[in-house]
Design an enzyme around this catalytic site. Structure first.
Site, PDB file in Angstrom:
ATOM      1  N   ILE A 126     -13.788  15.993 -24.050  1.00 49.46           N
ATOM      2  CA  ILE A 126     -14.105  17.007 -23.050  1.00 49.46           C
ATOM      3  C   ILE A 126     -13.415  18.327 -23.398  1.00 49.46           C
ATOM      4  CG2 ILE A 126     -14.487  15.360 -21.161  1.00 49.46           C
ATOM      5  CD1 ILE A 126     -11.682  16.280 -20.054  1.00 49.46           C
ATOM      6  N   ASP A 127     -12.369  18.265 -24.238  1.00 47.77           N
ATOM      7  CA  ASP A 127     -11.580  19.474 -24.537  1.00 47.77           C
ATOM      8  C   ASP A 127     -12.312  20.463 -25.450  1.00 47.77           C
ATOM      9  OD1 ASP A 127      -9.664  18.070 -23.130  1.00 47.77           O
ATOM     10  OD2 ASP A 127      -8.564  17.435 -24.918  1.00 47.77           O
ATOM     11  N   ARG A 280     -13.768  13.699 -16.525  1.00 43.91           N
ATOM     12  CA  ARG A 280     -14.137  12.795 -17.621  1.00 43.91           C
ATOM     13  C   ARG A 280     -15.064  11.674 -17.182  1.00 43.91           C
ATOM     14  NH1 ARG A 280      -8.489  11.534 -20.496  1.00 43.91           N
ATOM     15  NH2 ARG A 280      -9.103   9.404 -20.062  1.00 43.91           N
TER      16      ARG A 280
HETATM   17  O1  F6P Z   1      -8.228  14.817 -24.474  1.00 44.56           O
HETATM   18  C1  F6P Z   1      -8.879  14.567 -23.268  1.00 44.56           C
HETATM   19  C2  F6P Z   1      -7.902  14.606 -22.128  1.00 44.56           C
HETATM   20  O2  F6P Z   1      -8.631  14.359 -20.935  1.00 44.56           O
HETATM   21  C3  F6P Z   1      -7.095  15.877 -22.010  1.00 44.56           C
HETATM   22  O3  F6P Z   1      -7.826  16.940 -21.449  1.00 44.56           O
HETATM   23  C4  F6P Z   1      -5.947  15.410 -21.179  1.00 44.56           C
HETATM   24  O4  F6P Z   1      -4.786  16.189 -21.361  1.00 44.56           O
HETATM   25  C5  F6P Z   1      -5.717  14.021 -21.710  1.00 44.56           C
HETATM   26  O5  F6P Z   1      -6.941  13.586 -22.266  1.00 44.56           O
HETATM   27  C6  F6P Z   1      -5.267  13.033 -20.685  1.00 44.56           C
HETATM   28  O6  F6P Z   1      -4.991  11.840 -21.342  1.00 44.56           O
HETATM   29  P1  F6P Z   1      -4.774  10.430 -20.653  1.00 44.56           P
HETATM   30  O7  F6P Z   1      -6.114   9.824 -20.448  1.00 44.56           O
HETATM   31  O8  F6P Z   1      -3.983   9.660 -21.665  1.00 44.56           O
HETATM   32  O9  F6P Z   1      -4.036  10.663 -19.368  1.00 44.56           O
END
Ligand code: F6P
Length: 347
Positions: A126-127, A280
């Site tokens: 998503i980034d 997400r």
């Molecule tokens: O890389 C995608 C992402 O949703 C980032 O935007 C966010 O900082 C991170 O993953 C969060 O990760 P996790 O699912 O490990 O909390």
């Protein structure tokens, strides 16, 4: 031809479209067979997999998440990691593996390819921060979700004469913030690529109030650095300093810090909304379904052609392979031209 697929890192909408496309292309065009590893690289290390045939991928196109599960596993941090990958590949007699992931999962894929393994990468996140592709799938859906949230927050902010700070994801890149901020008509957008001072933030909001607007929407990216003093020092705001297998801390909290200081300095009532994992989850947009499908078809073709070490990418309207090594050279950040467009509407 026998192909393995894995999905690694944070999940995102469109992963199932890729899985479906690889399976359908491999079976219909090459008469081949596909297996899916469970939970990313963890499944390869443990040889934990399931067969993927036409029935298994039927109906998954609109579904969010990944039917294979995911994890943030770093093969190179695991005991005998590379040997275990080797064992799995020869036990299963695979022609190649398609790794669907972001910078971490694809970073492992690149190293494994350099170590002699037959790997192809598909960029997801998503980034939208993967170099070498105009877009990653998942990003469009996240921007839509954030934009809809900003629209909704507008009406409540206006009704109450409030400042609303919206914190979005994106890690070290401000793509979600800047795109959803422009689309949602944000009055200020704060991103990791552009340092800011608290004075500047308050001035923008005060200027807006001075022209009769008694509410404001501030979009802040989780990776934007909070200015700690007047000497241009700034810090990441984190939920936890504990790092994952790739050395990442858990970001989050800058929205609250910004909101608190805005209220203290301006006197305007200020609230925060952290969009978090809603960005997400859920069904992918048509754009992400199509992009994921095109990437999946190309990935199957690359495995068949023995074109390893490549990553699928979108360049303009074309889906083409690029060197995975090139894609992993750096993170793709927001360009100043786009931020300049956003800045036109601040205040
Ligand atoms: O890389 C995608 C992402 O949703 C980032 O935007 C966010 O900082 C991170 O993953 C969060 O990760 P996790 O699912 O490990 O909390």
């Amino acid at each position: 031809m026998k192909v393995g697929i894995l999905t690694g890192g944070g999940d995102c909408p469109g992963l199932n479209a890729v899985i479906r496309a690889i399976v359908r292309r491999t079976i219909s065009k090459y008469g081949g067979e596909v297996i899916g590893f469970r939970y990313g690289w963890a499944g390869v290390l443990k040889n934990d997999h399931r067969p993927l045939g036409l029935d298994e991928v039927s109906g998954i196109l609109p579904r969010g998440g990944t039917i294979l599960g995911t994890s943030r596993t770093n093969v190179y941090k695991e005991k005998n990691g590379v040997d275990r990958v080797k064992e799995t590949l020869s036990e299963l007699n695979l022609n190649g593996i398609v790794a669907v992931g972001g910078e971490d999962t694809l970073g492992v894929a690149l190293h494994l390819w350099q170590d002699g393994f037959p790997l192809v990468g598909v960029p997801k996140t998503i980034d939208n921060d993967i170099n070498g592709t105009d877009f990653t799938f998942g990003f469009d859906t996240a921007v839509h979700i954030a934009t809809e949230a900003i629209d909704r927050l507008h009406t409540t902010a206006e009704s109450h004469n409030r400042v609303v700070v919206v914190e979005v994801m994106g890690r070290g890149a401000g793509w979600i913030a800047v795109k959803s901020g422009i689309a949602g008509g944000a009055d200020l957008i704060l991103i990791p690529e552009v340092p800011f001072t608290i004075d500047e933030v308050c001035e923008v909001i005060q200027k807006r109030h001075a022209r009769g607007k008694n509410f404001s929407i501030v979009v802040v990216s989780e990776g934007a650095e909070y200015p700690t003093n007047d000497d241009d020092e700034a810090e990441l705001v984190v939920q936890s300093k504990v790092t994952d297998a790739f050395g990442h801390v858990r970001l989050g909290g800058i929205g609250n810090r910004i909101a608190k200081v805005i209220e203290e300095r301006t006197g305007y009532e200020t609230r925060v909304t952290v969009l978090g994992y809603t960005q997400r989850g859920g069904t992918p947009t048509a754009f992400d379904r199509v992009l994921g499908t095109r990437f999946g078809v190309l990935a199957a073709d690359l495995i068949h052609a023995g074109q390893f070490g490549k990553m699928t990418s979108l360049q303009g309207d074309k889906v083409i392979p690029v060197e995975m090594a090139h894609a992993m050279e750096c993170i793709k950040r927001v360009d100043s031209e786009l931020y300049e467009v956003a800045r036109t509407f601040f205040g």
